[in-house]
Enzyme design. Structure first.
Site, PDB file in Angstrom:
ATOM      1  N   ASP A  90      38.209  -1.171  14.202  1.00 34.31           N
ATOM      2  CA  ASP A  90      38.828  -0.178  15.065  1.00 34.31           C
ATOM      3  C   ASP A  90      39.471  -0.944  16.225  1.00 34.31           C
ATOM      4  OD1 ASP A  90      39.349   2.273  16.468  1.00 34.31           O
ATOM      5  OD2 ASP A  90      37.516   1.934  17.618  1.00 34.31           O
ATOM      6  N   ASP A  92      40.793   0.751  19.691  1.00 40.40           N
ATOM      7  CA  ASP A  92      40.433   1.274  21.008  1.00 40.40           C
ATOM      8  C   ASP A  92      38.922   1.271  21.206  1.00 40.40           C
ATOM      9  OD1 ASP A  92      43.090   1.733  21.557  1.00 40.40           O
ATOM     10  OD2 ASP A  92      43.050   3.790  20.836  1.00 40.40           O
TER      11      ASP A  92
END
EC number: 3.1.3.3
Length: 296
Positions: A90, A92
């Site tokens: 991922d 963020d």
């Protein structure tokens, strides 16, 4: 309209960030499966014992006994981590310290309201597509605003991530970025980490000929709930990986652990500790140093 022939436009509002071609075309595994940059695909021969483990395992479910000890990985989890031939991150609050859409919204004057929606989306309390549309509806940045944001707000990389990616690449492990954020903001991050463009799976902002915001490309799997899981499944199907690990902080990252997708979900809580997600992880870490050390 130029460049939008194959895109389904969601006519709402958007998010912005750093600078690399804002009109960078979206990527599709279906379009790439006959030309997958063969020169960049590493063919790593592993010991048969690890191959057999990776080939036979199903996604590891977290303990059903409260999972209070998942900061200490089991032998099986460590073996999977060390034998993985692909790792998906991922972006963020994982690869980067901030939430890109929140930073963009703050830059454009709608930070507080958007951050509240982000918290709900990452906790899994609302469908991702609903939260994405709601957040983008609060501000409508032009292409010029996006470029200005990207120029003034360079990526804020999490401590240890560069070393971890280098370590993985040295082990011939393919690295991907899978994000519900936007390519315009993720391209600079990928450049810093040496991750090729074709290994980015994220959303795409769409602009008109005058730079006005039109929406986002709803054909991207990451634009909806379950999208990261779909992207991981597509990657694995095309590449034929035997063991794939997903690392992230949110509910959408946890979703990627399913048959045909990620075998292992590692929750990175060094930025955001989402307890409902962390409790279901195979391994909970607060520093990338833990993952680096486990590879040595």
């Amino acid at each position: 309209m130029e460049g939008l022939v194959n895109s389904r436009i969601i006519p709402i509002r958007t998010s912005c960030r750093r600078h690399y071609s804002v009109f960078l075309p979206t990527f599709s595994l279906q379009l790439r499966n006959k030309n997958l940059n063969k020169g960049q695909v590493w063919m790593l021969r592993r010991p048969k014992s690890l191959d057999s483990v990776a080939a036979s395992i199903q996604p590891l479910e977290a303990s059903t006994t409260g999972n209070t000890d998942n900061r200490q990985p089991s032998k099986e989890v460590l073996e999977l981590w060390r034998s993985a031939d692909a790792v998906c991150f991922d972006v963020d609050s994982t690869v980067c310290v901030d939430e890109g859409i929140d930073e963009l919204a703050e830059f454009c004057g709608a930070g507080k309201a958007v951050a509240e929606w982000t918290a709900r989306a990452m906790g899994g309390s609302v469908p991702f597509e609903e939260a994405l549309s709601a957040r983008l509806s609060l501000f409508k940045p032009s292409l010029a605003q996006v470029q200005d944001f990207l120029d003034k707000r360079p990526p804020w990389i999490s401590p240890g991530i560069e070393e971890l990616v280098k370590k993985l690449k040295a082990r011939n492990t393919d690295v991907y970025l899978i994000s519900g954020g936007f390519r315009q903001m993720i391209n600079p991050v990928a450049s810093i980490l040496g991750i090729p463009q074709e290994n980015i799976f994220a959303n795409q902002l769409l602009f008109g000929s005058s730079g006005e915001f039109l929406g986002f490309d709803a054909n991207e799997p990451t634009s909806r709930s379950g999208g990261k899981a779909t992207a991981v499944q597509q990657i694995r199907k095309v590449k034929g990986y035997k063991a794939l690990v997903m690392i992230g902080d949110g509910a959408t990252d946890l979703e990627a652990r399913k048959p045909g997708g990620a075998n292992l979900f590692i929750c990175y809580a060094g930025v955001q500790h989402r307890e409902s997600v962390a409790a279901k992880a195979n391994w909970l870490v607060f520093s990338f140093t833990d993952l680096i050390t486990a590879l040595e």
